[in-house]
Write an enzyme that holds these catalytic residues in place. Structure first.
Site, PDB file in Angstrom:
ATOM      1  N   HIS A 367       0.800  -1.229   0.000  1.00 25.63           N
ATOM      2  CA  HIS A 367       0.000   0.000   0.000  1.00 25.63           C
ATOM      3  C   HIS A 367       0.831   1.277   0.000  1.00 25.63           C
ATOM      4  O   HIS A 367       0.427   2.272  -0.575  1.00 25.63           O
ATOM      5  CB  HIS A 367      -1.025  -0.037   1.128  1.00 25.63           C
ATOM      6  CG  HIS A 367      -2.124  -0.982   0.788  1.00 25.63           C
ATOM      7  ND1 HIS A 367      -2.285  -2.187   1.415  1.00 25.63           N
ATOM      8  CD2 HIS A 367      -3.048  -0.936  -0.194  1.00 25.63           C
ATOM      9  CE1 HIS A 367      -3.289  -2.828   0.848  1.00 25.63           C
ATOM     10  NE2 HIS A 367      -3.764  -2.090  -0.123  1.00 25.63           N
ATOM     11  N   CYS A 680      -9.039  -2.870 -11.945  1.00 25.28           N
ATOM     12  CA  CYS A 680      -8.485  -1.675 -11.303  1.00 25.28           C
ATOM     13  C   CYS A 680      -7.222  -1.954 -10.484  1.00 25.28           C
ATOM     14  O   CYS A 680      -6.806  -1.128  -9.687  1.00 25.28           O
ATOM     15  CB  CYS A 680      -9.543  -0.995 -10.445  1.00 25.28           C
ATOM     16  SG  CYS A 680     -10.180  -2.032  -9.129  1.00 25.28           S
TER      17      CYS A 680
HETATM   18  C1  PEP Z   1      -6.572  -4.814  -5.788  1.00 24.77           C
HETATM   19  O1  PEP Z   1      -6.507  -5.614  -4.867  1.00 24.77           O
HETATM   20  O2  PEP Z   1      -6.163  -5.047  -6.941  1.00 24.77           O
HETATM   21  C2  PEP Z   1      -7.127  -3.462  -5.558  1.00 24.77           C
HETATM   22  C3  PEP Z   1      -7.351  -2.659  -6.566  1.00 24.77           C
HETATM   23  O3  PEP Z   1      -7.349  -3.092  -4.261  1.00 24.77           O
HETATM   24  P1  PEP Z   1      -6.187  -2.662  -3.238  1.00 24.77           P
HETATM   25  O4  PEP Z   1      -4.927  -2.562  -4.030  1.00 24.77           O
HETATM   26  O5  PEP Z   1      -6.600  -1.370  -2.644  1.00 24.77           O
HETATM   27  O6  PEP Z   1      -6.173  -3.780  -2.274  1.00 24.77           O
END
Ligand code: PEP
Ligand code: MG
Length: 755
Positions: A367, A680
């Site tokens: 993250h 995404c």
């Molecule tokens: C994913 O897991 O690909 C996503 C878009 O969510 P995050 O990266 O916020 O977990």
């Protein structure tokens, strides 16, 4: 018991005077060695300085032939001096000539000396040189003498670090301390950043080295240790620390170190030899670091981090320092260097002043990386040992594309990168020209390119990038940066601001995805063994419906008379969507009762990021209004490899047959049911992966704002029909394991598709 030795303290005081004298660097060094020789009653005292070419050069001597200064030299690993530098350990020999590593340097005239004591000159665990004393007689130096010489070497290290000795370097040579280094890691966020190092958890720089009052310093050390122990015990007794698990192990290791008698004894000894309490902590830590850095056992090397952390804490207690740099101290071209950090910690820095980020750990989909990417900060991860190799204020370049870091770069490298920055700026201008052009493939397939966002700072990018909307709004980021839980009114105002900035463009709000590594400081969650697979996202939302309902209410109130898209993270089973829908219905009834204008249309979609959904696709596309693939998590769970763990993240390529087949099943199911489908995760923003996704049938992608230009340029050059048949052929092959990425790259090259 013997009283404290007076000798070293007198010597240190004398050295302090010499260091303050207005004399030349060579004179100062000469005075220092003669002072040391006199104090330890040695016929010889010499200092060797490590050059950037790995050679230890004699910089000053008392007792050896003066003409050998700046001539006598040994490589690291060569002779006794080279061995001390290589092993970062003292050598104490009654008869030096008998040692297997002994090497005779005729220019020095040292053959008449038998006994030899040499210690490394260390700073932050790095060897900068070697300090040696010699005597004619066969003698073994006492432990106290070894200790005293090490303490003196520490003061020498400061002299070296100040930079005065650089002026003594012979033409064509330079000191190792200023050596340019390149560390290869992995690129986390594209872009090039030129600037100066800001250590995220800076080593505290000790400036007062030499004690005025030894007893007072011992007292200060004792009380600092006592408060450190209390702090660790306190952490361990908190009820949110699980009975077992990684977190507890780390703290137990801290407790063990904090009570380690050897550690305390070594520090106390250093004070008795004349250092201040903080200089003693620093000295012992430097020795420990030098020793542990040579360990190949990863467990022991990890302990080095713990030990460093603890010593740093102790220094902070002693020097009354807060954690982290103050905003106003941050240079305007800061490159943040850290072992690792959380997403919220990065957000604590003033974005305007940060040009780059370098982490020793950190995977491409962790993250902190996602936040760095959202902020457009050039970033490199897995840069081994970087936090120990650089000092605050060093010049540094981050190359997020090549995954390289150049610390203290030579002028030509700096110039080459400055050119690269100019080149990138020109390319950005070209992307800007594409901004208002729809992303259409050569054969007329329209691809919708959306951006991912989560912060107010993302909003200007919406217009700048030409994104068609926000395909993923990570609402948790607002919660992660807040000092306390955002209230209903604050949430509503925040969502309203986003919608207002978006204008006609659609925005897909994802409900809170907290838990895992997305830590919300004020929300007291339980410590979990396996947080990524634990109580997070929609699981937490449904179990604590108050939180989720407040968010839903804020979203509904913020969208009067317009469409509202709500996306649910970490859906694992279909009843979770059903239950959330019920909550949404209750909230609609609530705002109706209170006379709010409702959204014109409410769509509830699911993220596909848990593999169990792959076998519920038919049901899913019936109850979800739209779906979006969270490829970061889907890939992490399909390959059982933690996206934030550097040992495994990146081990398995998403451009692989099994993963692409899963993605194909999703797009096929959604198309059959006639519901919108998008992707995404981070792969949408990589032109080659995006090309594969178009080949699979995806017509909507959501990515970081900076990726929109490159993905659009790729799309405009692509023939969707051709890439579809290439992908189909690749996936029809049920026997070959790898080679998908290279086959796709070959296709792109042959077709002239930029990636
Ligand atoms: C994913 O897991 O690909 C996503 C878009 O969510 P995050 O990266 O916020 O977990
Ligand atoms: Mg996810």
């Amino acid at each position: 018991m013997r009283g404290p030795p007076a000798g070293p303290r007198v010597l240190l005081r004398r050295l302090r005077e010499i260091m303050a004298e207005p004399i030349s660097a060579q004179d100062r060094l000469d005075k220092i060695v003669s002072q040391i020789a006199a104090n330890v009653v040695a016929e010889v005292c010499s200092v060797y300085v490590l050059r950037s070419d790995g050679v230890l050069e004699l910089y000053a001597t008392q007792g050896l032939k003066p003409e050998s200064v700046h001539h006598a030299a040994l490589r690291v690993g060569q002779g006794l001096v080279g061995t001390i530098a290589a092993e970062a350990r003292p050598l104490n020999l009654p008869n030096a000539q008998n040692h297997p590593a002994y090497r005779y340097l005729p220019e020095t005239g040292e053959e008449i000396y038998s006994s030899f004591l040499g210690v490394p000159i260390l700073r932050a665990g790095r060897t900068l040189g070697v300090l040696v004393v010699q005597n004619r007689t066969h003698r073994t130096y006492y432990d106290e003498e070894v200790e005293a010489l090490q303490t003196t070497a520490m003061v020498m290290a400061e002299t070296l670090a100040v930079g005065e000795l650089e002026r003594l370097a012979q033409p064509g040579t330079s000191l190792d301390l200023k050596r340019a280094i390149t560390v290869k890691g992995v690129g986390l966020c594209e872009g090039v950043g030129l600037g100066h190092v800001v250590l995220h958890e800076p080593r505290v720089v000790v400036t007062a080295l030499i004690a005025e009052d030894t007893d007072a310093e011992t007292g200060r050390l004792e009380s600092a240790i006592a408060s450190l122990r209390l702090f660790v015990d306190d952490m361990l007794s908190r009820d949110d620390i699980a009975e077992s698990g990684e977190h507890r192990d780390v703290l137990e290791a801290y407790r063990m170190f904090a009570h380690d008698r050897g550690w305390v004894r070594r520090m106390t000894e250093a004070i008795r030899n004349g250092l201040t309490a903080e200089a003693a902590v620093e000295k012992v830590q430097s020795d420990t670091r030098a020793r542990l850095q040579r360990q190949t056992d990863p467990f022991l090397r990890d302990r080095l981090h713990d030990f460093d952390d603890l010593a740093n804490r102790l220094l902070r207690v002693l020097m009354n320092r807060a954690h982290g740099p103050l905003a106003e101290e941050l240079p305007r071209d800061s490159i943040i260097v850290a072992r690792n950090m959380g997403a919220a910690e990065l957000l604590d820095y003033d974005r305007e002043r940060v040009r780059g980020l370098v982490l020793e750990e950190g995977g491409p989909t962790s993250h902190v990386t996602i936040v760095a990417r959202a902020l457009g900060i050039a970033s490199v991860g897995r840069a081994a040992n970087i936090a120990s190799l650089v000092e605050n204020g060093d010049a540094i370049i981050v190359d997020g594309l090549a995954g390289e870091v150049h610390a203290r770069p030579p002028a030509d490298v700096q110039e080459a990168y400055a050119e690269k920055v100019r080149f990138r700026a020109r390319r950005q201008e070209q992307y800007l020209l594409l901004r208002d052009k729809p992303a259409m493939t050569r054969d007329g397939e329209r691809i919708a390119l959306h951006m991912n966002a989560g912060l107010v700072v993302d909003l200007p990018h919406l217009i700048e990038s030409g994104a068609e909307g926000i395909g993923l709004f990570r609402t948790e980021l607002q919660f992660m940066i807040a000092a306390r839980m955002p209230r209903l009114g604050e949430q509503k105002a925040f969502y309203g601001k986003i919608l207002e900035a978006a204008g006609d463009r659609p925005v897909t709000f994802r409900t809170l995805d907290i838990g895992g590594d997305k830590v919300v400081p004020y929300l007291h969650t339980v410590q979990e063994e396996n947080p990524a697979m634990g109580w997070r996202a929609i699981r937490l939302g449904l179990d604590r419906p108050g939180l989720l309902r407040m968010q839903l209410r804020a979203l509904l109130q913020a969208s009067p008379g317009r469409e509202l898209r709500i996306m649910l993270p970490m859906i694992t089973d279909l009843w979770e969507i059903q239950r959330t829908r019920e909550l949404v219905d209750r909230e609609i009834a609530h705002i109706r009762r209170h006379g709010y204008v409702e959204p014109t249309d409410i769509r509830i979609g699911a993220m596909i990021e848990v593999p169990s959904l792959l076998w519920q696709l038919e049901g899913l596309v019936k109850i979800a209004d739209f779906v979006s693939v969270g490829s970061n998590d889907l890939h992490q769970f399909m390959t059982a490899s933690d996206r934030g763990n550097v040992m495994v993240a990146g081990r398995f390529d998403p451009l692989s047959r099994p993963f692409l087949r899963a993605l194909r099943d999703i797009v096929t199911a959604a198309d059959t049911a006639g519901i919108p489908v998008s992707l995404c995760g981070e792969m949408a923003g990589n032109p080659l992966s995006a090309m594969a996704l178009i080949g699979l049938g995806y017509r909507s992608l959501s990515m970081s704002a900076a990726a929109i230009g490159p993905v659009k340029a790729m799309t405009l050059a692509l023939d969707a029909g051709k890439v579809a048949s290439t992908v189909e052929t690749l996936l029809a092959d049920r026997e070959t394991g790898d080679g998908v990425r290279s086959a796709l790259a070959d296709f792109a090259v042959a077709e002239g598709v930029p990636f």
